[in-house]
Design an enzyme around this catalytic site. Structure first.
Site, PDB file in Angstrom:
ATOM      1  N   ASP A  67       0.832  -1.201   0.000  1.00  0.00           N
ATOM      2  CA  ASP A  67       0.000   0.000   0.000  1.00  0.00           C
ATOM      3  C   ASP A  67       0.867   1.251   0.000  1.00  0.00           C
ATOM      4  O   ASP A  67       2.084   1.183   0.218  1.00  0.00           O
ATOM      5  CB  ASP A  67      -0.971   0.003   1.197  1.00  0.00           C
ATOM      6  N   ASN A 136      -8.124  -2.638  14.395  1.00  0.00           N
ATOM      7  CA  ASN A 136      -9.503  -2.847  13.915  1.00  0.00           C
ATOM      8  C   ASN A 136      -9.602  -4.029  12.945  1.00  0.00           C
ATOM      9  O   ASN A 136     -10.638  -4.230  12.319  1.00  0.00           O
ATOM     10  CB  ASN A 136     -10.041  -1.575  13.249  1.00  0.00           C
ATOM     11  N   HIS A 138      -7.737  -4.519  10.169  1.00  0.00           N
ATOM     12  CA  HIS A 138      -7.408  -4.288   8.756  1.00  0.00           C
ATOM     13  C   HIS A 138      -6.137  -5.031   8.363  1.00  0.00           C
ATOM     14  O   HIS A 138      -5.246  -5.243   9.184  1.00  0.00           O
ATOM     15  CB  HIS A 138      -7.322  -2.791   8.410  1.00  0.00           C
ATOM     16  N   GLU A 143      -9.848  -1.832   5.026  1.00  0.00           N
ATOM     17  CA  GLU A 143     -10.447  -1.416   6.297  1.00  0.00           C
ATOM     18  C   GLU A 143     -11.775  -2.143   6.520  1.00  0.00           C
ATOM     19  O   GLU A 143     -12.461  -2.520   5.558  1.00  0.00           O
ATOM     20  CB  GLU A 143     -10.702   0.095   6.261  1.00  0.00           C
TER      21      GLU A 143
HETATM   22  O1  F6P Z   1       2.399  -2.628  12.259  1.00  0.00           O
HETATM   23  P1  F6P Z   1       1.560  -1.509  12.680  1.00  0.00           P
HETATM   24  O2  F6P Z   1       2.305  -0.194  12.648  1.00  0.00           O
HETATM   25  O3  F6P Z   1       0.882  -1.744  13.982  1.00  0.00           O
HETATM   26  O4  F6P Z   1       0.419  -1.343  11.610  1.00  0.00           O
HETATM   27  C1  F6P Z   1      -0.481  -2.360  11.286  1.00  0.00           C
HETATM   28  C2  F6P Z   1      -0.761  -2.342   9.827  1.00  0.00           C
HETATM   29  O5  F6P Z   1      -1.361  -1.161   9.384  1.00  0.00           O
HETATM   30  C3  F6P Z   1      -0.648  -0.568   8.336  1.00  0.00           C
HETATM   31  O6  F6P Z   1      -0.063   0.578   8.852  1.00  0.00           O
HETATM   32  C4  F6P Z   1      -1.527  -0.341   7.136  1.00  0.00           C
HETATM   33  O7  F6P Z   1      -1.216  -1.136   6.082  1.00  0.00           O
HETATM   34  C5  F6P Z   1       0.370  -1.536   7.913  1.00  0.00           C
HETATM   35  O8  F6P Z   1       1.454  -0.886   7.421  1.00  0.00           O
HETATM   36  C6  F6P Z   1       0.493  -2.468   9.042  1.00  0.00           C
HETATM   37  O9  F6P Z   1       0.572  -3.730   8.514  1.00  0.00           O
END
Ligand code: F6P
Length: 245
Positions: A67, A136, A138, A143
């Protein structure tokens, strides 16, 4: 789904990086799907260390990031592209022409997404995709909602997701872009193997919902219950909801 619980994030990420290195040795042309965020940082550090000691050769591998923030150019220091350069690409021998990224600054999001989906198909799909998970539920920037999107698309980021990313924007969630381009659920579900990382108590509820909740677009990660080959890499805190079951 296979669940591996480690006594620390460091142990989990070292084991995950070693697993990826084994996969690359078995198939040097491996096509990797790579996430950003906090969870994969130690995996990237370990991969860099493995490469430095001659235990990881990525010369024939291909990568697709999952992404990118909408509106950020690749050279913007807050872009995921810049993050990947800093944490992985500058330090290993992936060839620039085999590194693939969504361009968040492309004039037309739709054609950029179509280009990216075609590039993934042309590469033969993802062999191994590493994922984080949002509190959440995702995955990539798919989302929660009433429905999920199969293809690469423009996604509006929830308040919670933007809050979670604030650390990358000087702890100011208002500076986190409102939208992103993301791979859709199909490319993730069609990956031959999924490695999902989750660390810390803030991920415990999402991990429990992913593994044991109903398969629902309200928790996009729950769709991984339908995938044949998922390995979930957790520390004790992220696994804490599982022990209470
Ligand atoms: O690893 P984090 O910073 O908790 O984020 C969870 C997910 O959400 C995101 O920020 C969105 O894709 C990812 O980069 C990551 O996999």
């Amino acid at each position: 789904m296979k669940v591996r619980v480690f006594s620390s994030e460091q142990e989990a990420t070292a084991a995950c990086a070693a697993h990826i290195a084994t996969e690359v040795r078995a198939k040097p042309e491996l096509v990797l799907g790579l996430p950003s965020g906090r969870s994969p940082l130690n995996v990237y550090r370990e991969l860099v260390a493995l490469h430095a000691r001659g235990a990881l050769d990525l010369a024939r591998a291909t990568s697709f990031n999952l992404d990118e923030f909408l509106g950020l150019t690749p050279d913007d220091s807050n872009s995921f592209r810049a993050y990947m350069e800093r944490h992985l690409f500058q330090h290993v021998n992936l060839l620039p022409e085999r590194i693939h990224f969504l361009d968040g600054s492309a004039p037309e999001a739709e054609s950029e997404c179509a280009r990216y989906d075609s590039a993934v198909v042309k590469a033969g799909g993802l062999d191994v995709v590493m994922l984080g998970i949002g509190p959440n539920g995702h995955i990539a920037f798919n989302e929660p909602g009433d429905a999920l999107v199969a293809t690469c698309h423009r996604a509006l980021l929830s308040r919670e997701t933007r809050q979670g990313l604030a650390a990358f924007f000087g702890n100011d969630a208002t500076r986190v872009p409102l939208a992103a381009l993301t791979m859709g659920m199909a490319a993730l579900m069609q990956a031959r193997q999924v490695l999902l990382l989750a660390f810390g108590a803030s991920k415990a509820a999402a991990v429990t919902a992913m593994l044991h909740g109903p398969i629902s677009p309200q928790c996009p990660a729950s769709f991984l219950q339908l995938h044949r080959d998922v390995v979930v890499w957790l520390d004790g805190a992220a696994a804490s909801g599982l022990e209470q079951r």
